[in-house]
Design a protein around this motif. Structure first.
Motif, PDB file in Angstrom:
ATOM      1  N   SER A   4       6.457   5.644  -2.544  1.00 54.35           N
ATOM      2  CA  SER A   4       5.063   5.721  -3.463  1.00 54.35           C
ATOM      3  C   SER A   4       3.990   6.475  -2.542  1.00 54.35           C
ATOM      4  CB  SER A   4       4.846   4.376  -3.873  1.00 54.35           C
ATOM      5  OG  SER A   4       3.498   4.340  -4.624  1.00 54.35           O
ATOM      6  N   VAL A   5       3.480   7.338  -3.029  1.00 55.10           N
ATOM      7  CA  VAL A   5       2.340   8.405  -2.511  1.00 55.10           C
ATOM      8  C   VAL A   5       1.262   8.429  -3.245  1.00 55.10           C
ATOM      9  CG1 VAL A   5       2.215  10.514  -1.467  1.00 55.10           C
ATOM     10  CG2 VAL A   5       4.399   9.605  -1.225  1.00 55.10           C
ATOM     11  N   ILE A   6       0.249   8.585  -2.389  1.00 53.99           N
ATOM     12  CA  ILE A   6      -1.094   8.966  -3.083  1.00 53.99           C
ATOM     13  C   ILE A   6      -1.821  10.126  -2.479  1.00 53.99           C
ATOM     14  CG2 ILE A   6      -3.422   8.386  -3.674  1.00 53.99           C
ATOM     15  CD1 ILE A   6      -1.269   6.650  -5.337  1.00 53.99           C
ATOM     16  N   ALA A  13      -4.371   6.294   5.978  1.00 58.48           N
ATOM     17  CA  ALA A  13      -4.015   7.721   5.495  1.00 58.48           C
ATOM     18  C   ALA A  13      -3.499   8.502   6.593  1.00 58.48           C
ATOM     19  CB  ALA A  13      -5.002   8.278   4.653  1.00 58.48           C
ATOM     20  N   VAL A  14      -2.593   9.390   6.207  1.00 55.50           N
ATOM     21  CA  VAL A  14      -2.454  10.606   7.430  1.00 55.50           C
ATOM     22  C   VAL A  14      -2.656  11.960   6.939  1.00 55.50           C
ATOM     23  CG1 VAL A  14      -0.596   9.147   8.292  1.00 55.50           C
ATOM     24  CG2 VAL A  14      -0.083  10.713   6.531  1.00 55.50           C
ATOM     25  N   ARG A  15      -3.028  12.626   7.718  1.00 55.17           N
ATOM     26  CA  ARG A  15      -3.052  14.245   7.260  1.00 55.17           C
ATOM     27  C   ARG A  15      -2.091  14.880   7.401  1.00 55.17           C
ATOM     28  NH1 ARG A  15      -7.759  17.864  10.071  1.00 55.17           N
ATOM     29  NH2 ARG A  15      -7.672  18.705   7.921  1.00 55.17           N
ATOM     30  N   ARG A  16      -1.964  15.993   6.423  1.00 52.67           N
ATOM     31  CA  ARG A  16      -0.959  16.942   6.160  1.00 52.67           C
ATOM     32  C   ARG A  16      -1.635  18.091   5.559  1.00 52.67           C
ATOM     33  NH1 ARG A  16       1.131  13.782   8.988  1.00 52.67           N
ATOM     34  NH2 ARG A  16       3.363  12.655   8.876  1.00 52.67           N
ATOM     35  N   ALA A  17      -1.028  19.371   5.955  1.00 55.32           N
ATOM     36  CA  ALA A  17      -1.685  20.706   5.507  1.00 55.32           C
ATOM     37  C   ALA A  17      -1.085  21.016   4.267  1.00 55.32           C
ATOM     38  CB  ALA A  17      -1.430  21.664   6.668  1.00 55.32           C
ATOM     39  N   PHE A  18      -1.737  21.095   3.420  1.00 58.14           N
ATOM     40  CA  PHE A  18      -1.589  21.650   2.049  1.00 58.14           C
ATOM     41  C   PHE A  18      -0.680  23.072   1.930  1.00 58.14           C
ATOM     42  CE2 PHE A  18      -2.226  24.089  -1.705  1.00 58.14           C
ATOM     43  CZ  PHE A  18      -1.945  23.535  -2.798  1.00 58.14           C
ATOM     44  N   THR A  19      -1.059  23.827   2.902  1.00 54.96           N
ATOM     45  CA  THR A  19      -0.098  25.022   3.027  1.00 54.96           C
ATOM     46  C   THR A  19       1.333  24.809   3.425  1.00 54.96           C
ATOM     47  OG1 THR A  19      -1.067  25.487   5.130  1.00 54.96           O
ATOM     48  CG2 THR A  19      -2.194  26.297   3.283  1.00 54.96           C
ATOM     49  N   SER A  36       0.752  -1.096  -0.431  1.00 62.36           N
ATOM     50  CA  SER A  36      -0.040   0.006   0.097  1.00 62.36           C
ATOM     51  C   SER A  36       0.957   1.316   0.040  1.00 62.36           C
ATOM     52  CB  SER A  36      -0.993   0.119   1.311  1.00 62.36           C
ATOM     53  OG  SER A  36      -1.614   1.218   1.177  1.00 62.36           O
ATOM     54  N   PRO A  37       0.471   2.131  -0.795  1.00 63.41           N
ATOM     55  CA  PRO A  37       1.173   3.509  -0.776  1.00 63.41           C
ATOM     56  C   PRO A  37       1.100   4.306   0.291  1.00 63.41           C
ATOM     57  CG  PRO A  37      -0.517   3.871  -2.215  1.00 63.41           C
ATOM     58  CD  PRO A  37      -0.494   2.138  -1.844  1.00 63.41           C
ATOM     59  N   ALA A  38       1.984   5.113   0.719  1.00 59.56           N
ATOM     60  CA  ALA A  38       1.601   6.089   1.561  1.00 59.56           C
ATOM     61  C   ALA A  38       0.492   7.101   1.118  1.00 59.56           C
ATOM     62  CB  ALA A  38       3.064   7.118   1.999  1.00 59.56           C
ATOM     63  N   MET A  39      -0.333   7.380   1.886  1.00 60.32           N
ATOM     64  CA  MET A  39      -1.691   8.347   1.573  1.00 60.32           C
ATOM     65  C   MET A  39      -1.714   9.381   2.327  1.00 60.32           C
ATOM     66  SD  MET A  39      -4.524   5.179   0.944  1.00 60.32           S
ATOM     67  CE  MET A  39      -3.919   4.225   2.549  1.00 60.32           C
ATOM     68  N   ILE A  40      -1.716  10.549   1.649  1.00 56.89           N
ATOM     69  CA  ILE A  40      -1.773  11.790   2.368  1.00 56.89           C
ATOM     70  C   ILE A  40      -3.031  12.467   2.263  1.00 56.89           C
ATOM     71  CG2 ILE A  40      -0.325  14.021   2.944  1.00 56.89           C
ATOM     72  CD1 ILE A  40       2.198  12.332   1.486  1.00 56.89           C
ATOM     73  N   ASP A  41      -3.782  12.941   2.962  1.00 60.34           N
ATOM     74  CA  ASP A  41      -4.876  13.546   2.917  1.00 60.34           C
ATOM     75  C   ASP A  41      -4.594  15.087   3.313  1.00 60.34           C
ATOM     76  OD1 ASP A  41      -7.631  14.844   3.590  1.00 60.34           O
ATOM     77  OD2 ASP A  41      -8.296  12.801   3.699  1.00 60.34           O
ATOM     78  N   ILE A  42      -4.894  15.721   2.270  1.00 57.59           N
ATOM     79  CA  ILE A  42      -4.597  17.202   2.434  1.00 57.59           C
ATOM     80  C   ILE A  42      -5.696  18.453   2.442  1.00 57.59           C
ATOM     81  CG2 ILE A  42      -2.252  16.783   1.339  1.00 57.59           C
ATOM     82  CD1 ILE A  42      -3.685  18.195  -1.338  1.00 57.59           C
TER      83      ILE A  42
END
Length: 280
Positions: free
Chosen positions: A62-64, A43-49, A21-27
């Motif tokens: 590998s990231v989604i 998934a993990v949350r990260r700030a778009f800003t 499974s790729p790393a999943m970043i919820d922005i």
């Protein structure tokens, strides 16, 4: 068909819970997250800003990227990650498309607080057998891929939890959320508590873990085998963390069987091309 540098939801869902499974970043921003406060499992949350701050953390992984709708925010973040060295794509349709497809989501309200590094910290009794390996596998595959686990003497679990801000699990304490509930084992409680019951294969796996962990190896045919493997691992590895690493691979394989291979059999001829099999 997904856009360039995008992955379809139906393809991503097949990768959930697997070692690949790729790393999943919820922005998603706060308003978007408040409208749908659940995450794609793992998934993990990260700030778009603050992409410049966290993009290097993903190196050549590998990231989604998961945004609200699979649009500009997601493609912009993925492009930034690619220039930082990651192999990054966007979830086609974003969270809106994922929900519309009926795919599973993680109940984030059930996830314990994270430490300064963004990880959840858990503590349980030393010398694990079944539940105390199954639960870390579930957490790392579907809740927090970076979760840390502390194995300590049983009388010290509560004290360690209080001193280190860790979440206790699988202990005999009615005040602890993540532990046995009647005939259900801790793995059952976590699958339900995190809202993961709709994940393909987990209900079948939960029954196997329940049978192996609660003295009911006849509950389902596979429970006795899991119990045997678990007891064998506990004797092979005097170090709990080494045992956990070995056990993770066992549950990876068992999960894939539960999800994909329950109808498959094996004998002397099942692995041979059909034309070479002897027919009566």
């Amino acid at each position: 068909m997904p856009a360039i540098n995008a992955i379809a939801a139906d393809k991503l869902v097949r990768l959930l819970g697997t070692p690949r499974s790729p790393a999943m970043i919820d922005i998603r921003n706060d308003a978007e997250f408040d409208a749908e406060p659940r995450l794609i499992p793992g998934a993990v949350r990260r700030a778009f800003t603050s992409i410049p701050d966290w993009a290097p953390d993903f190196g050549d992984a590998s990231v989604i990227v998961v945004c609200n709708d699979g649009g500009a925010a997601g493609h912009g973040a993925a492009a930034w990650l690619r220039q930082a060295g990651a192999d990054a794509d966007v979830l086609d349709g974003g969270v809106i498309g994922w929900v519309g497809s009926g795919h599973p989501l993680l109940d984030t309200a059930a996830v314990p607080p994270r430490d300064a590094a963004g990880r959840t910290l858990w503590v349980t009794r030393a010398r694990p057998k079944v539940d105390r390996i199954a639960c870390p596998w579930l957490i790392r595959r579907f809740v927090d891929p970076h979760a840390m686990f502390l194995f300590v003497p049983a009388p010290e679990v509560a004290g360690v939890a209080a001193r280190m801000g860790a979440t206790p699990f699988d202990i005999e304490d009615a005040a602890v959320r993540w532990t046995h509930d009647g005939e259900l084992c801790t793995f059952d409680v976590m699958v339900e508590g995190f809202g993961l019951g709709a994940v393909d294969g987990l209900a079948r796996l939960a029954a196997i873990v329940r049978g192996a962990d609660t003295g009911r190896p006849n509950l389902v045919p596979e429970a006795a085998g899991l119990l045997a493997i678990s007891l064998g691992l506990s004797r092979m590895y005097p170090d709990d963390l080494e045992q956990l690493d070995a056990g993770i691979a066992v549950y990876d394989a068992l999960y894939r069987w539960c999800r994909d291979a329950t109808d498959e059999t094996h004998d002397w001829t099942s692995h041979k091309p059909a034309k070479s099999r002897v027919r009566a």
